[in-house]
Scaffold this motif. Sequence first.
Motif, PDB file in Angstrom:
ATOM      1  N   ASN A  46       2.691   4.093   4.542  1.00 12.84           N
ATOM      2  CA  ASN A  46       4.144   4.206   4.514  1.00 12.84           C
ATOM      3  C   ASN A  46       4.736   3.864   5.886  1.00 12.84           C
ATOM      4  N   LEU A  47       4.083   2.923   6.577  1.00 15.63           N
ATOM      5  CA  LEU A  47       4.561   2.482   7.885  1.00 15.63           C
ATOM      6  C   LEU A  47       5.742   1.533   7.739  1.00 15.63           C
ATOM      7  N   SER A  48       6.627   1.593   8.690  1.00 18.25           N
ATOM      8  CA  SER A  48       7.670   0.584   8.768  1.00 18.25           C
ATOM      9  C   SER A  48       6.985  -0.761   8.996  1.00 18.25           C
ATOM     10  N   LEU A  49       7.447  -1.792   8.327  1.00 22.63           N
ATOM     11  CA  LEU A  49       6.845  -3.111   8.488  1.00 22.63           C
ATOM     12  C   LEU A  49       7.083  -3.676   9.884  1.00 22.63           C
ATOM     13  N   LYS A  50       7.971  -3.031  10.648  1.00 22.98           N
ATOM     14  CA  LYS A  50       8.245  -3.459  12.024  1.00 22.98           C
ATOM     15  C   LYS A  50       7.334  -2.771  13.036  1.00 22.98           C
ATOM     16  N   ALA A  51       6.573  -1.774  12.609  1.00 26.22           N
ATOM     17  CA  ALA A  51       5.703  -1.024  13.529  1.00 26.22           C
ATOM     18  C   ALA A  51       4.584  -1.918  14.050  1.00 26.22           C
ATOM     19  N   ASP A  52       4.342  -1.842  15.356  1.00 22.78           N
ATOM     20  CA  ASP A  52       3.245  -2.599  15.943  1.00 22.78           C
ATOM     21  C   ASP A  52       2.249  -1.633  16.594  1.00 22.78           C
ATOM     22  N   GLU A  53       1.191  -2.195  17.194  1.00 23.56           N
ATOM     23  CA  GLU A  53       0.146  -1.368  17.790  1.00 23.56           C
ATOM     24  C   GLU A  53       0.700  -0.437  18.864  1.00 23.56           C
ATOM     25  N   ARG A  54       1.639  -0.923  19.644  1.00 23.20           N
ATOM     26  CA  ARG A  54       2.213  -0.089  20.708  1.00 23.20           C
ATOM     27  C   ARG A  54       2.945   1.113  20.127  1.00 23.20           C
ATOM     28  N   ASN A  55       3.726   0.898  19.045  1.00 24.89           N
ATOM     29  CA  ASN A  55       4.418   2.016  18.394  1.00 24.89           C
ATOM     30  C   ASN A  55       3.422   3.056  17.907  1.00 24.89           C
ATOM     31  N   LEU A  56       2.348   2.588  17.269  1.00 21.38           N
ATOM     32  CA  LEU A  56       1.338   3.514  16.751  1.00 21.38           C
ATOM     33  C   LEU A  56       0.607   4.231  17.879  1.00 21.38           C
ATOM     34  N   LEU A 116       9.956   4.862  13.714  1.00 20.75           N
ATOM     35  CA  LEU A 116      10.923   3.793  13.438  1.00 20.75           C
ATOM     36  C   LEU A 116      11.763   4.109  12.203  1.00 20.75           C
ATOM     37  N   GLY A 117      12.128   5.398  12.067  1.00 17.80           N
ATOM     38  CA  GLY A 117      13.016   5.816  10.994  1.00 17.80           C
ATOM     39  C   GLY A 117      12.363   6.003   9.637  1.00 17.80           C
ATOM     40  N   GLN A 118      11.051   5.933   9.583  1.00 20.64           N
ATOM     41  CA  GLN A 118      10.353   6.072   8.303  1.00 20.64           C
ATOM     42  C   GLN A 118       9.281   7.157   8.414  1.00 20.64           C
ATOM     43  N   ALA A 119       9.205   8.030   7.402  1.00 23.24           N
ATOM     44  CA  ALA A 119       8.217   9.114   7.407  1.00 23.24           C
ATOM     45  C   ALA A 119       6.818   8.539   7.217  1.00 23.24           C
ATOM     46  N   ASP A 164      -9.059   2.714  18.896  1.00 23.31           N
ATOM     47  CA  ASP A 164      -8.667   1.470  18.239  1.00 23.31           C
ATOM     48  C   ASP A 164      -7.533   1.713  17.245  1.00 23.31           C
ATOM     49  N   ILE A 165      -6.691   0.710  17.089  1.00 22.56           N
ATOM     50  CA  ILE A 165      -5.635   0.716  16.077  1.00 22.56           C
ATOM     51  C   ILE A 165      -5.726  -0.610  15.349  1.00 22.56           C
ATOM     52  N   ARG A 166      -5.816  -0.547  14.035  1.00 19.15           N
ATOM     53  CA  ARG A 166      -5.904  -1.773  13.242  1.00 19.15           C
ATOM     54  C   ARG A 166      -4.834  -1.750  12.162  1.00 19.15           C
ATOM     55  N   ILE A 167      -3.808  -2.570  12.338  1.00 17.98           N
ATOM     56  CA  ILE A 167      -2.764  -2.704  11.330  1.00 17.98           C
ATOM     57  C   ILE A 167      -3.237  -3.740  10.321  1.00 17.98           C
ATOM     58  N   ILE A 168      -3.183  -3.398   9.049  1.00 16.55           N
ATOM     59  CA  ILE A 168      -3.625  -4.307   7.991  1.00 16.55           C
ATOM     60  C   ILE A 168      -2.491  -5.267   7.672  1.00 16.55           C
ATOM     61  N   LYS A 169      -2.824  -6.554   7.730  1.00 18.22           N
ATOM     62  CA  LYS A 169      -1.801  -7.592   7.535  1.00 18.22           C
ATOM     63  C   LYS A 169      -2.166  -8.508   6.381  1.00 18.22           C
ATOM     64  N   ASP A 170      -1.133  -9.086   5.787  1.00 20.33           N
ATOM     65  CA  ASP A 170      -1.305 -10.064   4.721  1.00 20.33           C
ATOM     66  C   ASP A 170      -1.912 -11.335   5.318  1.00 20.33           C
ATOM     67  N   ARG A 171      -2.948 -11.850   4.678  1.00 18.91           N
ATOM     68  CA  ARG A 171      -3.625 -13.040   5.207  1.00 18.91           C
ATOM     69  C   ARG A 171      -2.724 -14.261   5.243  1.00 18.91           C
ATOM     70  N   ALA A 172      -1.932 -14.437   4.214  1.00 18.96           N
ATOM     71  CA  ALA A 172      -1.099 -15.639   4.113  1.00 18.96           C
ATOM     72  C   ALA A 172       0.078 -15.606   5.086  1.00 18.96           C
ATOM     73  N   ARG A 226       2.141 -10.772   7.909  1.00 15.72           N
ATOM     74  CA  ARG A 226       3.006  -9.594   7.994  1.00 15.72           C
ATOM     75  C   ARG A 226       2.232  -8.321   7.672  1.00 15.72           C
ATOM     76  N   SER A 227       2.694  -7.235   8.251  1.00 17.06           N
ATOM     77  CA  SER A 227       2.089  -5.936   8.000  1.00 17.06           C
ATOM     78  C   SER A 227       2.201  -5.564   6.524  1.00 17.06           C
ATOM     79  N   LYS A 228       1.147  -4.913   6.017  1.00 19.20           N
ATOM     80  CA  LYS A 228       1.179  -4.402   4.639  1.00 19.20           C
ATOM     81  C   LYS A 228       1.672  -2.958   4.597  1.00 19.20           C
ATOM     82  N   GLY A 229       1.999  -2.400   5.753  1.00 15.54           N
ATOM     83  CA  GLY A 229       2.539  -1.046   5.798  1.00 15.54           C
ATOM     84  C   GLY A 229       1.491   0.041   5.932  1.00 15.54           C
ATOM     85  N   PHE A 230       0.245  -0.352   6.263  1.00 16.18           N
ATOM     86  CA  PHE A 230      -0.743   0.682   6.554  1.00 16.18           C
ATOM     87  C   PHE A 230      -1.683   0.236   7.655  1.00 16.18           C
TER      88      PHE A 230
END
Length: 85
Positions: free
Chosen positions: A8-18, A68-71, A30-38, A41-45
Amino acid sequence: MRTVQVYNLSLKADERNLFEFFSKAGPLVDIRIIKDRASGRSKGFAYVEFEKKDSIVPALSLTGELLLGQAVMVKTSEAEKNVAV
């Protein structure tokens, strides 16, 4: 046993925010944001790995806190259960 799954991450969240958000729970490895291959963009987790197992409980207590305004929702990662001991 030192990793949590964050969703339920904001799609704008980056590694620094986390990093800033989860460093309250303990030192991070380590922080690994899961992104869409194509689209790239972040998948929100993401997966957040801590130095010590003791950081997991404080990290879980961050569930519901706003980033970033999202729980944010935090749960223990199931990925490590497949690792041989």
